[in-house]
Design an enzyme around this catalytic site. Structure first.
Site, short mmCIF file in Angstrom:
data_model
loop_
_atom_site.label_atom_id
_atom_site.label_comp_id
_atom_site.label_asym_id
_atom_site.label_seq_id
_atom_site.Cartn_x
_atom_site.Cartn_y
_atom_site.Cartn_z
N PRO A 121 0.87 -1.15 -0.02
CA PRO A 121 -0.07 -0.22 -0.04
C PRO A 121 0.87 1.38 -0.07
O PRO A 121 1.93 1.61 0.59
CB PRO A 121 -0.72 -0.04 1.28
CG PRO A 121 -0.42 -1.27 1.84
CD PRO A 121 0.50 -2.31 1.10
N ASN A 122 0.33 2.26 -0.71
CA ASN A 122 0.90 3.71 -0.86
C ASN A 122 2.22 3.62 -1.64
O ASN A 122 2.62 4.80 -1.55
CB ASN A 122 1.01 4.20 0.61
CG ASN A 122 -0.21 4.31 1.35
OD1 ASN A 122 -1.22 4.88 0.84
ND2 ASN A 122 -0.31 3.67 2.71
N ARG A 158 4.86 10.96 -2.82
CA ARG A 158 4.45 10.53 -1.52
C ARG A 158 5.71 11.05 -0.45
O ARG A 158 6.47 10.44 -0.45
CB ARG A 158 4.25 9.22 -1.29
CG ARG A 158 3.82 8.68 0.21
CD ARG A 158 4.05 7.25 0.16
NE ARG A 158 3.87 7.02 1.81
CZ ARG A 158 4.10 5.68 2.18
NH1 ARG A 158 4.59 4.48 1.04
NH2 ARG A 158 3.64 5.34 3.26
N TYR A 182 10.62 9.34 1.44
CA TYR A 182 11.09 8.37 0.36
C TYR A 182 11.27 8.83 -1.11
O TYR A 182 11.74 7.70 -1.86
CB TYR A 182 9.30 7.81 0.23
CG TYR A 182 8.55 7.29 1.30
CD1 TYR A 182 9.21 6.12 1.86
CD2 TYR A 182 7.72 7.98 1.82
CE1 TYR A 182 8.45 5.48 3.03
CE2 TYR A 182 7.07 7.27 2.90
CZ TYR A 182 7.60 6.18 3.72
OH TYR A 182 6.84 5.75 4.79
N ASN A 205 8.63 -4.99 -0.84
CA ASN A 205 8.46 -3.75 -0.07
C ASN A 205 6.76 -3.94 0.42
O ASN A 205 5.88 -3.47 -0.35
CB ASN A 205 8.63 -2.59 -0.58
CG ASN A 205 8.58 -1.52 0.40
OD1 ASN A 205 8.12 -1.62 1.40
ND2 ASN A 205 9.18 -0.20 0.07
N ALA A 247 3.20 -0.70 4.95
CA ALA A 247 2.95 -0.88 6.39
C ALA A 247 2.49 -2.16 6.84
O ALA A 247 2.29 -2.46 7.88
CB ALA A 247 1.84 0.34 6.71
N GLU A 267 13.37 -8.53 1.37
CA GLU A 267 12.45 -7.45 1.70
C GLU A 267 13.34 -5.95 1.63
O GLU A 267 14.62 -5.92 2.01
CB GLU A 267 12.41 -7.73 3.24
CG GLU A 267 11.23 -6.43 3.66
CD GLU A 267 10.89 -6.81 5.14
OE1 GLU A 267 11.24 -7.75 5.68
OE2 GLU A 267 10.25 -5.99 5.98
N HIS A 283 13.06 -1.65 2.19
CA HIS A 283 12.23 -0.45 2.60
C HIS A 283 13.23 0.87 2.22
O HIS A 283 14.25 0.54 2.41
CB HIS A 283 11.91 -0.50 4.07
CG HIS A 283 11.21 -1.47 4.72
ND1 HIS A 283 9.84 -1.39 4.54
CD2 HIS A 283 11.53 -2.70 5.16
CE1 HIS A 283 9.47 -2.70 5.05
NE2 HIS A 283 10.31 -3.58 5.50
N ARG A 323 13.20 5.63 12.59
CA ARG A 323 11.36 6.22 12.77
C ARG A 323 10.68 5.89 13.83
O ARG A 323 11.19 5.36 14.60
CB ARG A 323 10.85 5.71 11.32
CG ARG A 323 11.79 6.64 10.13
CD ARG A 323 10.79 6.22 8.87
NE ARG A 323 9.77 7.05 8.69
CZ ARG A 323 8.83 6.49 7.79
NH1 ARG A 323 8.96 5.78 6.93
NH2 ARG A 323 7.72 7.48 7.87
C1 DQA Z 1 8.36 1.61 3.86
C2 DQA Z 1 8.33 1.71 5.47
C3 DQA Z 1 6.80 1.49 5.96
O1 DQA Z 1 7.10 1.57 7.47
C4 DQA Z 1 5.86 2.58 5.55
O2 DQA Z 1 4.51 1.97 5.99
C5 DQA Z 1 5.79 2.44 3.94
C6 DQA Z 1 7.21 2.59 3.34
C7 DQA Z 1 9.60 2.16 3.29
O3 DQA Z 1 9.81 1.71 2.05
O4 DQA Z 1 10.42 2.74 3.84
O5 DQA Z 1 4.90 2.47 3.64
O6 DQA Z 1 7.97 0.24 3.59
#
Ligand code: DQA
Length: 147
Positions: free
Chosen positions: A10-11, A18, A23, A74, A77, A98, A100, A107
């Site tokens: 998501p997102n 964003r 990011y 990735n 959340a 994985e 991020h 954070r």
């Molecule tokens: C994320 C880190 C997560 O905590 C966050 O919810 C994201 C992006 C990152 O790529 O830094 O959506 O996965």
């Protein structure tokens, strides 16, 4: 041609717009291109799947379980409590890494644990979009495609 999965939760479809201070300014399309560059030498094709919901990611993993050579994930959340994503990855028989973009350890406390990390072949954190290139190289290594 072998297919590798690039899974984003998501997102992550709005990367570039964003919270760019966290990011970065690179878009998901930029990341797809970078990953494709990294793996093209091995004859791999990138299948990029970004979904806002956990169930759709689970279905994508099932669909490609046996037809892909590995994955970069990735979870966004979903790292925090994505238990069905975790179980789908547990049943995914290929190596996966994985990634991020942000340094989740620097954070909020709620980002300090990932339910999928214990199953990952490795985790790349805090290196922005470049982390996906590193994830791709790690995947080539884990699958032996770099030999
Ligand atoms: C994320 C880190 C997560 O905590 C966050 O919810 C994201 C992006 C990152 O790529 O830094 O959506 O996965």
């Amino acid at each position: 041609m072998s297919v590798m999965l690039l899974l984003n939760g998501p997102n992550l479809g709005i990367l570039g717009q964003r919270e760019p201070e966290i990011y970065g300014t690179e878009t998901l399309a930029d990341i797809e291109k970078a990953v494709a560059e990294e793996v093209s030498g091995a004859g791999w094709e990138v299948r990029s799947i970004q979904r806002e919901s956990e169930g759709e990611l689970v279905s994508a993993i099932h669909e490609h379980r046996l037809s892909s050579v590995g994955a970069i994930v990735n979870p966004g959340a979903l790292m925090i409590a994505g238990w069905s994503l975790r179980d789908a990855l547990a049943a995914y028989p290929q190596p996966w890494v994985e990634v991020h973009l942000s340094n989740v350890w620097a954070r909020e406390q709620f980002r300090h644990e990932s339910v999928i990390a214990p199953l990952a072949g490795g985790v790349v954190v805090g290196l922005g979009a470049f982390g996906y290139r590193l994830g791709a190289r790690a995947l080539l290594h884990l699958t032996g495609a770099d030999k």
